[in-house]
Design a protein around this motif. Structure first.
Motif, PDB file in Angstrom:
ATOM      1  N   ASP A  70     -37.915  36.016 -30.830  1.00  0.00           N
ATOM      2  CA  ASP A  70     -38.197  37.437 -31.049  1.00  0.00           C
ATOM      3  C   ASP A  70     -37.024  38.322 -30.646  1.00  0.00           C
ATOM      4  O   ASP A  70     -36.760  39.350 -31.276  1.00  0.00           O
ATOM      5  CB  ASP A  70     -39.425  37.874 -30.249  1.00  0.00           C
ATOM      6  N   VAL A  71     -36.352  37.976 -29.545  1.00  0.00           N
ATOM      7  CA  VAL A  71     -35.240  38.784 -29.051  1.00  0.00           C
ATOM      8  C   VAL A  71     -34.180  37.839 -28.490  1.00  0.00           C
ATOM      9  O   VAL A  71     -34.500  36.805 -27.903  1.00  0.00           O
ATOM     10  CB  VAL A  71     -35.709  39.795 -27.973  1.00  0.00           C
ATOM     11  N   VAL A  72     -32.906  38.199 -28.680  1.00  0.00           N
ATOM     12  CA  VAL A  72     -31.791  37.371 -28.217  1.00  0.00           C
ATOM     13  C   VAL A  72     -31.140  38.039 -27.003  1.00  0.00           C
ATOM     14  O   VAL A  72     -30.768  39.216 -27.058  1.00  0.00           O
ATOM     15  CB  VAL A  72     -30.748  37.160 -29.338  1.00  0.00           C
ATOM     16  N   HIS A  73     -31.027  37.283 -25.925  1.00  0.00           N
ATOM     17  CA  HIS A  73     -30.390  37.729 -24.684  1.00  0.00           C
ATOM     18  C   HIS A  73     -28.996  37.110 -24.656  1.00  0.00           C
ATOM     19  O   HIS A  73     -28.850  35.887 -24.564  1.00  0.00           O
ATOM     20  CB  HIS A  73     -31.242  37.237 -23.508  1.00  0.00           C
ATOM     21  N   LEU A  74     -27.969  37.938 -24.746  1.00  0.00           N
ATOM     22  CA  LEU A  74     -26.583  37.472 -24.731  1.00  0.00           C
ATOM     23  C   LEU A  74     -26.060  37.572 -23.300  1.00  0.00           C
ATOM     24  O   LEU A  74     -25.835  38.656 -22.780  1.00  0.00           O
ATOM     25  CB  LEU A  74     -25.715  38.316 -25.668  1.00  0.00           C
ATOM     26  N   ALA A  75     -25.893  36.423 -22.645  1.00  0.00           N
ATOM     27  CA  ALA A  75     -25.475  36.390 -21.244  1.00  0.00           C
ATOM     28  C   ALA A  75     -23.957  36.349 -21.163  1.00  0.00           C
ATOM     29  O   ALA A  75     -23.342  35.347 -21.484  1.00  0.00           O
ATOM     30  CB  ALA A  75     -26.081  35.171 -20.543  1.00  0.00           C
ATOM     31  N   GLY A  76     -23.354  37.446 -20.743  1.00  0.00           N
ATOM     32  CA  GLY A  76     -21.897  37.486 -20.625  1.00  0.00           C
ATOM     33  C   GLY A  76     -21.198  37.183 -21.931  1.00  0.00           C
ATOM     34  O   GLY A  76     -20.343  36.294 -21.984  1.00  0.00           O
ATOM     35  N   PRO A  77     -21.535  37.861 -23.027  1.00  0.00           N
ATOM     36  CA  PRO A  77     -20.994  37.473 -24.335  1.00  0.00           C
ATOM     37  C   PRO A  77     -19.497  37.719 -24.475  1.00  0.00           C
ATOM     38  O   PRO A  77     -19.009  38.814 -24.225  1.00  0.00           O
ATOM     39  CB  PRO A  77     -21.778  38.362 -25.310  1.00  0.00           C
ATOM     40  N   PHE A  78     -18.791  36.665 -24.859  1.00  0.00           N
ATOM     41  CA  PHE A  78     -17.371  36.782 -25.207  1.00  0.00           C
ATOM     42  C   PHE A  78     -16.997  35.697 -26.209  1.00  0.00           C
ATOM     43  O   PHE A  78     -16.452  35.973 -27.264  1.00  0.00           O
ATOM     44  CB  PHE A  78     -16.474  36.707 -23.976  1.00  0.00           C
ATOM     45  N   PHE A  79     -17.327  34.445 -25.902  1.00  0.00           N
ATOM     46  CA  PHE A  79     -17.058  33.343 -26.827  1.00  0.00           C
ATOM     47  C   PHE A  79     -18.355  32.931 -27.516  1.00  0.00           C
ATOM     48  O   PHE A  79     -18.634  33.341 -28.641  1.00  0.00           O
ATOM     49  CB  PHE A  79     -16.413  32.163 -26.086  1.00  0.00           C
ATOM     50  N   LEU A  80     -19.164  32.120 -26.847  1.00  0.00           N
ATOM     51  CA  LEU A  80     -20.432  31.690 -27.423  1.00  0.00           C
ATOM     52  C   LEU A  80     -21.332  32.885 -27.707  1.00  0.00           C
ATOM     53  O   LEU A  80     -21.989  32.942 -28.749  1.00  0.00           O
ATOM     54  CB  LEU A  80     -21.136  30.719 -26.470  1.00  0.00           C
ATOM     55  N   GLY A  81     -21.363  33.844 -26.802  1.00  0.00           N
ATOM     56  CA  GLY A  81     -22.208  35.014 -26.989  1.00  0.00           C
ATOM     57  C   GLY A  81     -21.815  35.853 -28.193  1.00  0.00           C
ATOM     58  O   GLY A  81     -22.658  36.475 -28.831  1.00  0.00           O
ATOM     59  N   ALA A  82     -20.503  35.863 -28.525  1.00  0.00           N
ATOM     60  CA  ALA A  82     -20.060  36.603 -29.714  1.00  0.00           C
ATOM     61  C   ALA A  82     -20.662  35.991 -30.967  1.00  0.00           C
ATOM     62  O   ALA A  82     -21.118  36.698 -31.870  1.00  0.00           O
ATOM     63  CB  ALA A  82     -18.536  36.597 -29.793  1.00  0.00           C
TER      64      ALA A  82
END
Length: 361
Positions: A70-82
């Motif tokens: 339902d919702v995406v939590h991007l933890a410290g996005p830079f590489f994988l989170g991007a």
């Protein structure tokens, strides 16, 4: 993230964690977690081989769809989170991006010119402005994000386990082993990495009547052992063992100037310790100067040594600051912090309006 996932399960939600494969030879989490973990291919960060950077993978999209996210939590996005941000946009999923690493400063510390300064901020701005909300852990990090053009920034701090990190775990036997001469026991807890500037504690380690212990591991441990020959290196400690070490210290000292939050400072305060830390980033929110500890100019070995010497000379001051620090964190449970996060999820889903205040307000 483990605390968040545990809290979501406890509240009846179904979290899914997508994380990089660990380095070969590194311990893996085993046993039932209560939530699934999907691993994606990873590469070592230059200069820090055990720190893994997640790579783009079809597993990301497949996992999100299969999970019914339902919702995406991007933890410290830079590489994988991007990549996670891009996939979430393609799937039409709302996102919450958590800013937890000062990437521009880290890139400078590791001499990664292509990721430093303005380039890093352009990339961060692109990722975070694609999210429905960015959650910053401290007023300093929120201010930096807003100053660099990041929109929709809200404060979301970190919790601390006040049952685990408690003065009651102080161990006389442990203290006899570490300071048989009755010295004042000063401790650093954290990664041993370039950006933590642990070498600045050399002056602390040479103070008369003081014993410095270093708890943690990382790529610069060998060089730190040479730079701090008078310190005791205990390696990585976790769980109840770490809690006993915290509670058995007299003073907690932190040297890193790039903390967006500073979780170990909260754990130390919860353990009843006065805290010495740089007056930069997250510590500014966590330490009430003169009441729960002392804030010093960043990157100053002399200032760190002077502050520790002041506390070492006054058991009464250490006691009063430790009591005040414990009192300060008693309301920062992971339950309260986790419920606040769920309110942010509800807000981006359009099902509720959280009571939290935007950082720009």
């Amino acid at each position: 993230m483990v605390r968040v996932a545990e809290h979501l399960v406890a509240r009846g939600h179904r979290p899914l964690v997508i994380a990089p494969e660990p380095a070969s030879g590194m311990p893996r989490v085993t046993g039932p977690l209560g939530y699934p973990v999907v691993r994606v291919p990873s590469l070592p960060m230059p200069g820090y081989p055990t720190f893994r950077l997640g790579l783009p993978s079809r597993r990301l999209s497949e996992a999100l769809v299969a999970h019914g996210t339902d919702v995406v939590h991007l933890a410290g996005p830079f590489f994988l989170g991007a990549r996670g941000s891009t996939v979430a946009q393609h799937l039409g999923l709302p996102t919450v991006a958590v800013y937890q690493t000062d990437v521009p400063s880290y890139a400078t510390a590791y001499r990664m010119r292509e990721l430093g300064g303005a380039a890093a901020w352009r990339w961060l701005r692109r990722i975070h402005n694609a999210a429905d909300r960015t959650l910053a852990p401290s007023t300093a990090s929120a201010t930096a994000l807003l100053a660099h053009g990041v929109e929709r920034v809200w404060l979301w701090r970190r919790g601390v386990d006040t049952d685990r990190f408690d003065p009651k775990h102080r161990s006389a036997a442990l203290r006899r082993a570490l300071v048989p001469g009755g010295e004042v026991l000063v401790g650093y807890v954290g990664r041993l990495a370039v950006e933590k500037r642990v070498e600045l504690l050399a002056g602390v380690s040479k103070l008369p009547g003081v014993r410095l212990v270093i708890i943690g591991g990382g790529p610069v441990e060998a060089s730190l052992r040479q730079a701090l020959p008078d310190a005791v290196f205990l390696g990585v400690r976790q769980g109840a063992q770490l809690a006993r070490l915290y509670a058995s210290l007299d003073i907690f000292v932190h040297s890193g100037p790039f903390e967006t939050f500073g979780q170990t400072l909260q754990e130390a305060a919860s353990s009843g310790l006065p805290v010495v830390a740089p007056a930069a980033g997250g510590p500014v929110d966590l330490v009430n100067h003169g009441q729960t500890g002392l804030l010093v100019p960043p990157n100053s070995d002399q200032a760190l040594a002077d502050a520790v010497a002041r506390l070492a000379a006054s058991p009464r001051l250490r006691q009063s600051m430790g009591v005040a620090g414990r009192r300060l964190v008693e309301g920062r449970s992971w339950t309260a912090i986790g419920d606040e996060l769920i309110e942010h999820y509800s807000a981006v889903l359009g099902t509720a309006q959280p009571a939290a205040t935007p950082a720009a307000a």
